[in-house]
Write an enzyme that holds these catalytic residues in place. Structure first.
Site, PDB file in Angstrom:
ATOM      1  N   ARG A 250     -10.021  -2.953   7.375  1.00  0.00           N
ATOM      2  CA  ARG A 250     -10.537  -1.578   7.363  1.00  0.00           C
ATOM      3  C   ARG A 250     -11.985  -1.528   7.869  1.00  0.00           C
ATOM      4  NH1 ARG A 250     -11.491   3.259   3.215  1.00  0.00           N
ATOM      5  NH2 ARG A 250     -10.027   4.726   4.065  1.00  0.00           N
TER       6      ARG A 250
ATOM      7  N   ASP B 188      -2.108   5.885  -2.994  1.00  0.00           N
ATOM      8  CA  ASP B 188      -2.521   6.785  -1.909  1.00  0.00           C
ATOM      9  C   ASP B 188      -1.341   7.613  -1.429  1.00  0.00           C
ATOM     10  OD1 ASP B 188      -5.152   6.175  -1.905  1.00  0.00           O
ATOM     11  OD2 ASP B 188      -5.110   4.855  -0.158  1.00  0.00           O
TER      12      ASP B 188
ATOM     13  N   TRP C 105     -14.450   4.867  -8.250  1.00  0.00           N
ATOM     14  CA  TRP C 105     -14.913   3.545  -7.799  1.00  0.00           C
ATOM     15  C   TRP C 105     -13.782   2.916  -6.992  1.00  0.00           C
ATOM     16  CZ3 TRP C 105     -19.164   0.445 -10.192  1.00  0.00           C
ATOM     17  CH2 TRP C 105     -19.198  -0.869  -9.701  1.00  0.00           C
ATOM     18  N   ASP C 106     -13.976   2.858  -5.691  1.00  0.00           N
ATOM     19  CA  ASP C 106     -12.900   2.399  -4.808  1.00  0.00           C
ATOM     20  C   ASP C 106     -13.118   0.946  -4.406  1.00  0.00           C
ATOM     21  OD1 ASP C 106     -10.617   2.651  -3.286  1.00  0.00           O
ATOM     22  OD2 ASP C 106     -11.291   4.437  -2.219  1.00  0.00           O
ATOM     23  N   MET C 107     -12.073   0.307  -3.907  1.00  0.00           N
ATOM     24  CA  MET C 107     -12.133  -1.090  -3.440  1.00  0.00           C
ATOM     25  C   MET C 107     -11.003  -1.245  -2.437  1.00  0.00           C
ATOM     26  SD  MET C 107     -11.232  -4.369  -3.401  1.00  0.00           S
ATOM     27  CE  MET C 107     -11.962  -5.961  -3.499  1.00  0.00           C
ATOM     28  N   ASN C 108     -11.357  -1.319  -1.154  1.00  0.00           N
ATOM     29  CA  ASN C 108     -10.311  -1.103  -0.150  1.00  0.00           C
ATOM     30  C   ASN C 108      -9.908  -2.283   0.723  1.00  0.00           C
ATOM     31  OD1 ASN C 108      -9.491   1.572  -0.615  1.00  0.00           O
ATOM     32  ND2 ASN C 108     -11.416   2.305   0.215  1.00  0.00           N
TER      33      ASN C 108
ATOM     34  N   TRP D   9       0.851  -1.189   0.000  1.00  0.00           N
ATOM     35  CA  TRP D   9       0.000   0.000   0.000  1.00  0.00           C
ATOM     36  C   TRP D   9       0.893   1.248   0.000  1.00  0.00           C
ATOM     37  CZ3 TRP D   9      -0.457   3.748   3.956  1.00  0.00           C
ATOM     38  CH2 TRP D   9      -1.405   4.742   3.675  1.00  0.00           C
TER      39      TRP D   9
ATOM     40  N   CYS E  11      -9.983   2.688  -8.417  1.00  0.00           N
ATOM     41  CA  CYS E  11      -9.067   2.898  -7.305  1.00  0.00           C
ATOM     42  C   CYS E  11      -9.189   1.673  -6.411  1.00  0.00           C
ATOM     43  CB  CYS E  11      -9.515   4.162  -6.549  1.00  0.00           C
ATOM     44  SG  CYS E  11      -8.645   4.449  -5.000  1.00  0.00           S
TER      45      CYS E  11
ATOM     46  N   ASP F  27     -15.398  12.807  -1.922  1.00  0.00           N
ATOM     47  CA  ASP F  27     -14.860  11.478  -1.617  1.00  0.00           C
ATOM     48  C   ASP F  27     -15.691  10.805  -0.532  1.00  0.00           C
ATOM     49  OD1 ASP F  27     -12.591   9.411  -0.836  1.00  0.00           O
ATOM     50  OD2 ASP F  27     -11.875  10.385  -2.649  1.00  0.00           O
ATOM     51  N   ASP F  28     -15.114   9.815   0.097  1.00  0.00           N
ATOM     52  CA  ASP F  28     -15.759   8.986   1.117  1.00  0.00           C
ATOM     53  C   ASP F  28     -16.412   9.831   2.217  1.00  0.00           C
ATOM     54  OD1 ASP F  28     -16.401   6.945   2.774  1.00  0.00           O
ATOM     55  OD2 ASP F  28     -14.356   6.205   3.062  1.00  0.00           O
TER      56      ASP F  28
HETATM   57  C1  GLA Z   1      -8.920   4.791  -0.326  1.00  0.00           C
HETATM   58  C2  GLA Z   1      -8.584   5.645  -1.517  1.00  0.00           C
HETATM   59  C3  GLA Z   1      -8.440   7.084  -1.089  1.00  0.00           C
HETATM   60  C4  GLA Z   1      -9.723   7.548  -0.436  1.00  0.00           C
HETATM   61  C5  GLA Z   1     -10.089   6.629   0.718  1.00  0.00           C
HETATM   62  C6  GLA Z   1     -11.458   6.954   1.263  1.00  0.00           C
HETATM   63  O1  GLA Z   1      -7.870   4.710   0.561  1.00  0.00           O
HETATM   64  O2  GLA Z   1      -7.437   5.182  -2.144  1.00  0.00           O
HETATM   65  O3  GLA Z   1      -8.125   7.898  -2.184  1.00  0.00           O
HETATM   66  O4  GLA Z   1     -10.744   7.571  -1.391  1.00  0.00           O
HETATM   67  O5  GLA Z   1     -10.087   5.265   0.316  1.00  0.00           O
HETATM   68  O6  GLA Z   1     -11.836   6.091   2.277  1.00  0.00           O
END
Ligand code: GLA
Length: 735
Positions: free
Chosen positions: A443, A548, A477-480, A199, A526, A366-367
């Site tokens: 997370r 990030d 579109w995120d995936m964490n 990461w 993302c 964002d989030d």
């Molecule tokens: C991930 C993305 C960030 C941000 C956060 C929000 O880490 O890579 O850019 O959008 O999520 O929770």
């Protein structure tokens, strides 16, 4: 150029502008053998090329030594269990439990154009622009057919390969392993080049010699991953950035994969790229088919620069889709590093008002805008607007942003579910988990079981409702988190091994719906930065948030590695605040801008809280973006120097396709001793042309050969992390 079958010799020859690929059918059993891949050649003599005169002979001539034949022969698509003890491309278990299959050539088709692969991302080209060869092979005993597909493109040295299996028998079979491509070659002391990280440290280059046995990379995380990138190059020890032979392979796939090289007892190399085998097992009922993802092979005898050029052009022409693929993207400002979860309508509008004055063109929320999301521990899955934070709802916010002349974009993480969410309370079984066991959180969240249609549909309905409720013009579109605890209540026991791939098919289906039903939306993928940066995702989104880590100096290696195979137009890069939130470093605002200009460009900071000086610089940077983005997005990219190697400075160059201009970016990482200027040797210019070089407050006129063989003189700049750009304009064109 194209594909020819030499009937008499039973040889297939595939030609791209600069490469040839050959294979042939041998023996009464119709084995398909690999002959050659590399620099373009003219001949196709079977006996000589296939080396069938050497011991051990082919089985038809020496059945006694059948096993030693199988363990040595360069099979085009080797199968498991027959006595070829090297890595198989295809491992099948029959209903009776035997792991054995053997493939014989049956027939082939050559046609203009290229078919898609159902449910999967794949390269494309219109008729006349590409030729496809499909070779049908069969295992008569199992009633299994395998189609090996190869496409060559008139404008590219990339060959697209994949395989499809059809069960034409009477019983169920299990695919335990299937690769997209297998390639047998004589080892020329090959070294492997791969991209690694974690990461916030994606895509660092690593080069190492191949040893005997297996070596390779892969992912079992359900995403291609930050750790090992779905790409590998094999090159000779002498190969450099500018010269020498390189073979490259990358996957058009975003889930579990493997790319491995095996050096055999005879010093040959078997190289494969495909689905990861350990967590994979696919039941194929009579009448069913399974398609592997696609792999993109390339060969260059012009060093890494040649490979990079081929992949960049190929991705731009044959992978990226949609309205933005060739268009300048709006300069965006994202509120993540500015506010994290702590924002409301007024805060976002205050950022937008200031940003609009500075030439920023889009606000991305964002989030934190949905459900009860005030931190990482809740509400994923509840995709409705939190009206306590966003008073007046989404439409009010978007209208106000639009009134400022700006576009509006929004963040989602559609593949996830928080235990503290309405969705989880209603459907706890929608999270991927092994029944009876507590799944691991990451997370604070679980992964949704997108192998189930009702889950895909529910996520889609929520996302679609939000997108229809306001003038949204961009989606991040995120995936964490990765996938583990692989269990699905939607699948019977014998199909649990299909979950990870079916999950990816669900993701692809969701993104396909998004890009077809909202063609005007710019989609950016993302995954905690570059955790799922691959050609598969690029089929849906023309850009991906690359890391990030927004520190300009850390980004040098990350963007260098990413740009090794992906065009700059796909690399999400923003200017953020200092001290940098990821590493705490201070870098000049100017340098941050130069690094972000080598990507999609935007900001990730609170413009209401920065100095007047920085605000002025944003306006200058916006002007640079508009001046140079066409060149950066469309031009030929060259790596000139790597700070990861020399520890002093980084330098890259982009040359316009028409040769009229070029941009050189130079970033100092350490002050050199003696305060001496640096000579950097440029590339891609015309030797005899003259170029006016603007930069560093000077203007000189120099010939292409001077700039390429003697170099461009970069004046020393005081202070670490200084950056400079030089614009070269071909003089005839300027006059
Ligand atoms: C991930 C993305 C960030 C941000 C956060 C929000 O880490 O890579 O850019 O959008 O999520 O929770």
């Amino acid at each position: 150029m194209g594909i020819v079958y030499y009937e008499q010799d039973r040889i297939f020859k595939l030609d791209t502008p600069r490469t040839s690929y050959m294979m042939g059918v041998v023996d009464k059993e119709g084995f398909l053998g690999h002959i050659y891949y590399g620099k373009k050649v003219s001949g196709h003599e079977l006996a000589y090329l296939l080396r069938t005169e050497e011991p051990p002979f082919v089985p038809s001539r020496n059945e006694r030594d059948r096993l030693s034949f199988l363990d040595k022969f360069p099979m085009e698509y080797p199968t498991h269990g027959i006595g070829d003890f090297r890595e198989a491309a295809l491992r099948v278990r029959s209903a009776a439990g035997h792991k054995f299959c053997t493939l014989s050539y049956v027939s082939h088709k050559i046609f203009s154009g290229k078919k898609g692969i159902e449910g999967l991302p794949a390269s494309f080209a219109g008729e006349g622009k590409c030729t496809t060869l499909e070779i049908l092979c069969r295992d008569a005993h199992l009633g299994m057919e395998v189609v090996l597909s190869y496409s060559v493109f008139e404008d590219s040295d990339v060959i697209a390969r994949h395989a499809e299996v059809a069960n034409q028998g009477r019983e169920r079979i299990f695919l335990e392993k299937i690769v997209s491509m297998s390639l047998d070659m004589d080892n020329r002391c090959f070294e492997a080049l791969t991209l690694h990280g974690s990461w916030a440290r994606e895509c660092h280059r690593e080069r190492r010699p191949l040893g005997r046995g297996f070596q390779g990379i892969g992912s079992r995380r359900g995403i291609s991953g930050h750790q090992d990138h779905p790409f590998m190059a094999l090159m000779t020890p002498a190969t450099s950035q500018e010269s020498g032979e390189v073979y490259g392979v990358q996957m058009v796939y975003s889930g579990n994969y493997e790319i491995r090289a095996e050096v055999s007892q005879f010093g040959t190399v078997r190289w494969q790229a495909g689905l990861e085998g350990e967590d994979f097992c696919w039941a194929l009922e009579p009448g069913e088919r399974f398609a592997s993802p696609e792999a993109l092979l390339t060969y260059s005898d012009r060093g890494l620069d040649g490979m990079t050029g081929s992949y960049h052009d190929f991705i731009r022409c044959h992978i990226l889709r949609g309205e933005y693929k060739d268009r300048k993207r709006p300069i965006l400002i994202n509120n993540w590093e500015a506010t994290y979860f702590d924002f409301d309508t007024e805060k976002l509008l205050s950022i937008a008002r200031e940003a609009a004055k500075l030439g920023i063109e889009m606000l991305v929320m964002d989030d934190g805008w949905f459900g009860n999301r005030r931190d990482e521990f809740r509400s994923l899955g509840d995709w409705y607007v939190n009206e306590e934070k966003l008073k007046g709802g989404l439409s009010y916010l978007v209208e106000e942003v639009n009134k400022l002349g700006m576009k509006f974009g929004i963040w989602f993480e559609p593949e996830m579910i928080s235990p503290d969410s309405d969705l989880y309370r209603a459907h706890p079984d929608w999270a991927i988990a092994v029944p009876g066991r507590t799944p691991s959180m990451a997370r604070g969240q679980y992964v949704l079981d997108l192998s189930r249609r009702e889950v895909v549909d529910c996520v889609w309905e929520q996302v679609e409702a939000v997108l229809r409720s306001a003038n949204v013009e961009y989606v991040k579109w995120d995936m964490n988190r990765p996938l583990c605890d692989l269990g699905s209540l939607g699948l019977p026991p014998e199909r649990q091994g299909e979950l990870a791939h079916r999950y990816m098919l669900g993701v692809y289906e969701l993104q396909e719906r998004l890009v077809t039903r909202f063609p005007h939306i710019l989609l950016e993928n993302c995954a905690s930065g570059g955790g799922r940066f691959d050609a598969g995702m690029l089929y849906y989104s023309p850009q991906i948030w690359c890391s990030d880590d927004t520190d300009a100096i850390e980004r040098l290696a990350i963007q260098e590695g990413t740009a090794l195979i992906y065009p700059l137009s796909t690399i999400g890069a923003h200017v953020s605040n200092c001290p940098n939130h990821a590493v705490g470093r201070n870098t000049p605002f100017e340098t941050r801008g130069y690094v972000a200009l080598a990507g999609t460009f935007g900001y990730e900071l609170d413009v209401t809280r920065i100095s007047e000086e920085d605000k002025e610089m944003i306006q200058e940077q916006a002007a640079l973006y508009h001046k140079y983005n066409d060149l950066i997005r469309e031009g030929d990219y060259y790596r000139i120097a790597s700070a990861a190697e020399n520890h002093l400075y980084d330098c890259w160059q982009v040359v316009g396709k028409d040769g009229k201009e070029s941009l050189v970016t130079w970033i100092q990482v350490l002050c050199g001793p003696g305060r001496q200027s640096h000579m950097v040797r440029l590339k891609g210019l015309e030797e005899s042309a003259r170029y006016r070089v603007e930069g560093a407050g000077e203007e000189v006129e120099l010939s292409g050969d001077i700039l390429m063989y003697v170099g461009l003189r970069i004046p020393d700049r005081r202070g670490d992390f200084a950056g400079q750009v030089f614009h070269l304009v071909r003089v005839e064109e300027a006059e």
